[in-house]
Design an enzyme around this catalytic site. Sequence first.
Site, mmCIF file in Angstrom:
data_model
loop_
_atom_site.group_PDB
_atom_site.id
_atom_site.type_symbol
_atom_site.label_atom_id
_atom_site.label_comp_id
_atom_site.label_asym_id
_atom_site.label_seq_id
_atom_site.Cartn_x
_atom_site.Cartn_y
_atom_site.Cartn_z
ATOM 1 N N ASP A 60 1.022 -1.094 0.322
ATOM 2 C CA ASP A 60 -0.067 -0.040 -0.646
ATOM 3 C C ASP A 60 0.284 1.147 0.065
ATOM 4 O O ASP A 60 0.135 2.799 0.323
ATOM 5 C CB ASP A 60 -0.217 -0.187 1.467
ATOM 6 C CG ASP A 60 -2.259 -1.106 0.689
ATOM 7 O OD1 ASP A 60 -2.824 -0.448 -0.108
ATOM 8 O OD2 ASP A 60 -2.437 -1.958 2.197
ATOM 9 N N GLU A 65 -0.083 9.441 1.703
ATOM 10 C CA GLU A 65 -1.120 10.380 2.355
ATOM 11 C C GLU A 65 -1.406 9.864 3.561
ATOM 12 O O GLU A 65 -1.351 10.481 5.059
ATOM 13 C CB GLU A 65 -2.388 10.387 2.084
ATOM 14 C CG GLU A 65 -3.687 11.334 2.976
ATOM 15 C CD GLU A 65 -4.769 11.573 2.266
ATOM 16 O OE1 GLU A 65 -4.837 12.832 2.154
ATOM 17 O OE2 GLU A 65 -5.783 10.498 1.609
ATOM 18 N N ASP A 66 -1.445 7.963 4.401
ATOM 19 C CA ASP A 66 -1.496 8.006 5.542
ATOM 20 C C ASP A 66 -0.907 8.193 6.245
ATOM 21 O O ASP A 66 -1.324 7.594 7.775
ATOM 22 C CB ASP A 66 -2.117 6.422 4.900
ATOM 23 C CG ASP A 66 -3.448 6.325 4.658
ATOM 24 O OD1 ASP A 66 -4.689 7.349 4.660
ATOM 25 O OD2 ASP A 66 -3.870 5.855 3.656
ATOM 26 N N ARG A 85 1.602 -1.761 7.383
ATOM 27 C CA ARG A 85 1.297 -0.492 6.826
ATOM 28 C C ARG A 85 2.978 0.359 7.388
ATOM 29 O O ARG A 85 2.817 1.495 7.119
ATOM 30 C CB ARG A 85 0.387 0.239 6.295
ATOM 31 C CG ARG A 85 -0.618 -0.139 5.296
ATOM 32 C CD ARG A 85 -1.214 1.009 4.641
ATOM 33 N NE ARG A 85 -0.725 1.711 4.000
ATOM 34 C CZ ARG A 85 -1.422 2.872 3.366
ATOM 35 N NH1 ARG A 85 -2.260 3.132 3.771
ATOM 36 N NH2 ARG A 85 -0.731 4.023 2.444
ATOM 37 N N ARG A 130 -9.117 2.962 11.455
ATOM 38 C CA ARG A 130 -7.716 3.051 11.170
ATOM 39 C C ARG A 130 -6.928 4.330 12.215
ATOM 40 O O ARG A 130 -6.055 4.314 12.164
ATOM 41 C CB ARG A 130 -7.348 3.740 10.197
ATOM 42 C CG ARG A 130 -7.466 2.770 8.411
ATOM 43 C CD ARG A 130 -6.848 1.463 8.422
ATOM 44 N NE ARG A 130 -6.419 0.605 7.900
ATOM 45 C CZ ARG A 130 -6.039 0.677 6.522
ATOM 46 N NH1 ARG A 130 -5.553 1.632 6.432
ATOM 47 N NH2 ARG A 130 -7.177 -0.709 5.752
ATOM 48 N N HIS A 160 -12.036 6.252 5.175
ATOM 49 C CA HIS A 160 -11.308 6.913 6.463
ATOM 50 C C HIS A 160 -11.890 8.372 6.403
ATOM 51 O O HIS A 160 -12.988 8.339 5.311
ATOM 52 C CB HIS A 160 -9.940 7.756 5.275
ATOM 53 C CG HIS A 160 -8.755 6.883 5.761
ATOM 54 N ND1 HIS A 160 -8.207 5.718 4.705
ATOM 55 C CD2 HIS A 160 -8.002 6.055 6.919
ATOM 56 C CE1 HIS A 160 -7.271 5.369 5.310
ATOM 57 N NE2 HIS A 160 -6.819 5.193 5.581
ATOM 58 N N CYS A 247 -5.440 10.282 -1.132
ATOM 59 C CA CYS A 247 -4.221 9.272 -0.381
ATOM 60 C C CYS A 247 -2.812 9.262 -1.367
ATOM 61 O O CYS A 247 -1.922 8.897 -0.701
ATOM 62 C CB CYS A 247 -4.796 8.567 -0.550
ATOM 63 S SG CYS A 247 -5.644 7.424 -1.948
HETATM 64 C C1 CIR Z 1 -5.023 0.585 2.671
HETATM 65 O O1 CIR Z 1 -6.316 0.114 2.890
HETATM 66 O O2 CIR Z 1 -4.308 1.299 3.536
HETATM 67 C C2 CIR Z 1 -5.122 1.128 1.098
HETATM 68 N N1 CIR Z 1 -5.357 -0.641 0.845
HETATM 69 C C3 CIR Z 1 -5.977 2.275 0.876
HETATM 70 C C4 CIR Z 1 -5.805 3.613 1.521
HETATM 71 C C5 CIR Z 1 -6.153 4.713 1.098
HETATM 72 N N2 CIR Z 1 -5.928 5.681 1.865
HETATM 73 C C6 CIR Z 1 -6.030 7.451 1.489
HETATM 74 O O3 CIR Z 1 -7.610 7.241 0.907
HETATM 75 N N3 CIR Z 1 -6.015 7.790 2.636
#
Ligand code: CIR
Length: 257
Positions: A60, A65-66, A85, A130, A160, A247
């Site tokens: 991922d 962004e995360d 992650r 999360r 999110h 993201c």
């Molecule tokens: C996840 O589940 O972490 C990733 N497959 C997708 C993350 C998407 N992040 C976002 O929209 N900020």
Amino acid sequence: MQVAVTRAVSPAIGECELTHLERAPIDFNLAQAQHATYEETLRSLGYLVKQLPAEPTLPDSVFVEDVAVVLDEVAVITRPGARSRRNERMTIERSLDPYRPIARVLYPGIIDGGDVLVSGRDIWIGISSRTNNAGIDQFRAAVSDYSYQVRAVQVRDCLHLKSAATPVGENALLVNPSWVDMDSFADRDCLIVDPSEPGAANIIRTNDTVITAASFPLTGERLNKAGFNVCTIDVSELAKAEGALSCCSLLFDTLRP
Ligand code: CIR
């Protein structure tokens, strides 16, 4: 200078985390091509794109962004809610270190940048699968010197907070009211996504343009009619990994003349 930190698509993206979608095969070449168009669009809007190399063992990791929230005063490195992650953090921190003092969210906090909605001096943080209260408390402490108002808000049926709401103007948000209560944003103008396009609230607003996803044409039309300068790109392959527009980049100003 405006910078966009991105990361090349991992060849392992097919093994991404999934929360709401069934797993569907992801065409890696198409995902790469869509990601390249995304970066090109940011360049055309004035960003210097700093692309980090792909991480073959971190499925991922394109969703940068995360892993951090970059404010003018500080970059907060998150502690992603998905264990798979957490190794994304070191390289992101290294990429932001030249630009901002660094703060970190630590155990027992978890927080994904996708849950952190910044609009002016207001920050809303989604409580989601999360992001927990300990993560929110640590984030609040990390920015406490800088007069932001940090509020927690419950999200439902989506990954999110920024799946449900993103800034569309100085004082305006684009919202899907099925996924977050609009009462949370009482002091903002709220534009609503087309009800047939629940995932459309995730856009990128930059300078005088909003970037929307091609899969959500009716919401794009709404924004167009509301007077926004809309630029549309196709990120359908990345969407199979539950990724949206915001993201795939960390956008900030270097704050240097
Ligand atoms: C996840 O589940 O972490 C990733 N497959 C997708 C993350 C998407 N992040 C976002 O929209 N900020």
